[in-house]
Each structure stands twice: as structure tokens, then as C-alpha cells.
Write a protein that holds these residues in place. Structure first.
Motif, PDB file in Angstrom:
ATOM      1  N   LEU A  55      -4.091   2.734   3.921  1.00  0.00           N
ATOM      2  CA  LEU A  55      -2.806   2.473   4.573  1.00  0.00           C
ATOM      3  C   LEU A  55      -2.966   2.528   6.085  1.00  0.00           C
ATOM      4  CD1 LEU A  55       0.167   1.935   4.391  1.00  0.00           C
ATOM      5  CD2 LEU A  55       0.559   4.387   4.182  1.00  0.00           C
ATOM      6  N   GLY A 104      -2.489   3.468  -7.051  1.00  0.00           N
ATOM      7  CA  GLY A 104      -2.308   4.208  -5.810  1.00  0.00           C
ATOM      8  C   GLY A 104      -3.284   3.749  -4.757  1.00  0.00           C
ATOM      9  N   ALA A 105      -2.865   3.733  -3.509  1.00  0.00           N
ATOM     10  CA  ALA A 105      -3.731   3.377  -2.392  1.00  0.00           C
ATOM     11  C   ALA A 105      -4.060   4.624  -1.608  1.00  0.00           C
ATOM     12  CB  ALA A 105      -3.033   2.350  -1.489  1.00  0.00           C
ATOM     13  N   SER A 106      -5.227   4.678  -1.078  1.00  0.00           N
ATOM     14  CA  SER A 106      -5.616   5.871  -0.326  1.00  0.00           C
ATOM     15  C   SER A 106      -4.951   5.905   1.022  1.00  0.00           C
ATOM     16  CB  SER A 106      -7.143   5.874  -0.134  1.00  0.00           C
ATOM     17  OG  SER A 106      -7.521   4.862   0.780  1.00  0.00           O
ATOM     18  N   ASP A 107      -4.833   7.109   1.589  1.00  0.00           N
ATOM     19  CA  ASP A 107      -4.276   7.253   2.920  1.00  0.00           C
ATOM     20  C   ASP A 107      -5.092   6.419   3.914  1.00  0.00           C
ATOM     21  OD1 ASP A 107      -2.688   8.981   1.646  1.00  0.00           O
ATOM     22  OD2 ASP A 107      -3.203  10.753   2.823  1.00  0.00           O
ATOM     23  N   ALA A 136       2.466  10.431  -3.750  1.00  0.00           N
ATOM     24  CA  ALA A 136       2.317  10.905  -2.373  1.00  0.00           C
ATOM     25  C   ALA A 136       3.682  11.259  -1.782  1.00  0.00           C
ATOM     26  CB  ALA A 136       1.644   9.834  -1.519  1.00  0.00           C
ATOM     27  N   ARG A 158       1.116   4.263  -2.866  1.00  0.00           N
ATOM     28  CA  ARG A 158       0.968   5.697  -2.599  1.00  0.00           C
ATOM     29  C   ARG A 158       2.157   6.497  -3.117  1.00  0.00           C
ATOM     30  NH1 ARG A 158      -0.261   7.015   3.533  1.00  0.00           N
ATOM     31  NH2 ARG A 158       0.357   9.065   2.755  1.00  0.00           N
ATOM     32  N   LEU A 189       0.827  -1.203   0.000  1.00  0.00           N
ATOM     33  CA  LEU A 189       0.000   0.000   0.000  1.00  0.00           C
ATOM     34  C   LEU A 189       0.865   1.258   0.000  1.00  0.00           C
ATOM     35  CD1 LEU A 189      -2.752  -1.116   2.555  1.00  0.00           C
ATOM     36  CD2 LEU A 189      -3.015  -0.843   0.086  1.00  0.00           C
ATOM     37  N   ALA A 190       1.927   1.248   0.777  1.00  0.00           N
ATOM     38  CA  ALA A 190       2.826   2.405   0.813  1.00  0.00           C
ATOM     39  C   ALA A 190       3.516   2.599  -0.533  1.00  0.00           C
ATOM     40  CB  ALA A 190       3.856   2.227   1.926  1.00  0.00           C
ATOM     41  N   THR A 211       4.234   9.245   3.885  1.00  0.00           N
ATOM     42  CA  THR A 211       3.815   7.868   3.603  1.00  0.00           C
ATOM     43  C   THR A 211       4.584   6.876   4.456  1.00  0.00           C
ATOM     44  OG1 THR A 211       3.283   8.496   1.328  1.00  0.00           O
ATOM     45  CG2 THR A 211       3.520   6.151   1.790  1.00  0.00           C
TER      46      THR A 211
END
Length: 299
Positions: free
Chosen positions: A296, A290-293, A219, A214, A210-211, A224
Motif C-alpha cells: 500500500l 489481503g495486501a501488505s502494508d 487491518a 487490508r 489495496l486498502a 489503513t
């Protein structure tokens, strides 16, 4: 069917010399035994690219930081040989400590730069031990190709550097990390995890993925990484040694994603230290979603 076991340098070199006379292409897969699917995937890759394959088995005392860790490392030569036999491996090279480090042995291979930081900061002397034994094994085997996994990515870069710097005529072939169905990187240490720890363990790879998504999507790196560190500890890991973004080529620390990179981590579950890494590519080449905040932080 069984795998011939060779225990001395002269015997190994005699076999290799005969293969050379036949015009064979030779590969070596260095291991410390306790073979699992990760090791076997390296062996299969070697068999696809070479005519003859040597698997080495040597529990190297010089790369352990404590006598208890060395004593606890599994010695499973018979089981390892049984796993290799159906694959068609030509030789299992299993020297004793006295063969690798005879009386009066006084040489250490030390690789600077890529061995610094990450695992090198927490395991003093470890990469000197790795570099020394790998140099010896490569020179002893005289192979055209040597296969290493990407799970130990810093180790892989140490090996690449020593081969380049010492002009050892072998191609280092890197193979992708092999994972369990739940994403946990396969390691001989995994069998020592308790049932509860085994349920927690895959969270490390999940949070890294996930990081990486991002960071790859643009990001900020520092934020992150901070979120990922918190998520790893919240997932149940007892201690995080490091979580860093490093250049894939030379392991230089990165604060922005301006080149191909690796997100690398080492963390403790109880008494077990686990490592993992994920590739991160700059936006123009990045295929990671991309993964959302929120994802994560909940990872």
C-alpha cells in the motif's frame, strides 16, 4: 437505423402508454449524455431485462455547482444517438431545460442522511439537483426498472432512498463500475486528463483496492485509511477531498468493518475531479486477498 428522439413529457407518456397496452416491461437509463462504455453497459443490462428501453439525455443545470462546469459539460446528442442505435434502444428522451423546469418551477426534492458527507460535503446542493431531476425522470417515464452505475455510489443510494421514501413504483438496478484495462473507472471526465495525468489516474483505483484488501483482512481501519491517503497524494494527485469507509446500506461512517462496506474517494488531478469506490466485505464473507502494508505504501 436510428433511435427515435422524444422531447416532451406528453409524447413520452403516449409511447409508454402504448407499450403498457402491449404488456411490455419497460426500463429507463437516465444519463446526461456524452455516452461512454459505462453508460452503454447500463443500456445493455436494461435491454436484457426489459422489452422496451428508454435512455434519457438531459444535462441537468440544478446539479452543477458552478456555471463554468455546466458550460464545459459536453453536449453530444448526435454522437450519443449513433452509439445507441445499434443496441436497439426504443427511445432517446432528450427534453430541453424549459420542458424539465418550466417557468415558475419551484419544487426541490431533498434527500437527507445518505446525501450528507462525502460528495455532499464538497458539492452543496448537488444531490438536491440530482434527486429533483431523477424524481421527475422516473415519474415521466413510468418505467418498471431504472438502471444506475455503482461508480457514483452515493448518488445511487440517494436514488434508492428517494424511490423508497416517495413510493415511486420502480425497481432500481445497480450495475458494477466499468473500468479501463488499467483499472481507471470510466468517466466522461477522463478525456480531459492530460497525458501525464492519465498515467497517474489509475493509481486511485489501485490504492483503493489495496486498502480494501487490508481492511477486509482485518487491518485497523484508521491506520489503513491514513496510509492510503498518503499513498494517493504521493502517487501524484494534487488534492484528496475524502477517503472514507462507509456502510454499504446507509453510508454510515465505519471505524471497524462489521458489515458490508464501501471504501469511497474523491481526488483531484489538475483541474479534474475523479471519484471511485470499492466494496469491502467482513472477513467471513471476504474473497479479497489481503495486501501488505508495504504494498500500500508503495502503491
Amino acid at each position: 437505423m436510428s433511435v427515435p428522439i422524444v422531447r416532451t413529457v406528453p409524447d413520452l407518456r403516449a409511447r409508454v402508454r402504448a407499450w403498457r397496452e402491449e404488456g411490455a416491461r419497460i426500463a429507463v437509463v437516465p444519463t446526461m449524455g456524452a455516452l461512454h462504455e459505462g453508460h452503454l453497459s447500463l443500456v445493455r443490462a436494461a435491454l436484457r431485462r426489459a422489452d422496451r428501453v428508454i435512455v434519457t439525455l438531459f444535462v441537468n443545470p440544478k446539479q452543477f455547482n458552478s456555471a463554468s462546469d455546466l458550460a464545459a459539460y459536453p453536449r453530444t446528442e448526435e454522437e450519443d444517438a449513433a452509439k445507441l442505435a445499434p443496441l436497439g434502444v426504443d427511445i432517446l428522451y432528450a427534453p430541453g431545460a424549459e420542458e424539465m423546469y418550466p417557468e415558475g418551477f419551484a419544487t426541490t426534492v431533498s434527500v437527507g442522511d445518505v446525501s450528507e458527507g462525502l460528495c455532499g460535503a464538497f458539492r452543496p446542493g448537488h444531490f438536491d439537483g440530482v434527486a429533483t431531476v431523477v424524481t421527475k425522470l422516473l415519474l415521466q417515464a413510468g418505467a418498471d426498472l431504472a438502471f444506475f452505475g455503482e461508480k457514483d455510489f452515493q448518488q445511487l443510494q440517494v436514488v434508492r432512498r428517494l424511490v423508497r421514501d416517495l413510493d415511486i413504483p420502480v425497481e432500481i438496478v445497480a450495475c458494477p463500475t466499468v473500468r479501463e484495462e488499467d483499472g481507471l473507472a470510466i468517466s466522461s471526465r477522463n478525456v480531459r486528463l492530460s497525458e501525464t495525468e492519465r498515467q497517474i489516474a489509475p493509481k486511485l483505483a489501485e490504492i483503493l483496492r489495496l486498502a480494501a484488501g487490508r481492511i477486509g483482512a482485518g487491518a485497523p481501519v484508521d491506520r489503513t485509511l491514513a496510509d492510503a491517503r498518503s499513498a494517493i497524494l504521493a502517487a501524484g494527485y494534487a488534492r484528496l477531498e475524502y477517503l472514507e469507509l462507509r456502510s454499504e446500506e446507509d453510508l454510515a461512517p465505519l471505524s471497524t468493518l462489521d458489515r458490508p462496506a464501501r471504501l469511497l474517494a474523491a481526488a483531484w488531478l489538475g483541474e479534474i475531479r475523479l471519484i471511485d469506490n470499492i466494496q469491502v466485505m467482513p472477513l467471513p464473507q471476504n474473497g479479497l486477498a489481503g495486501a501488505s502494508d508495504r504494498q500500500l505504501e508503495e502503491g
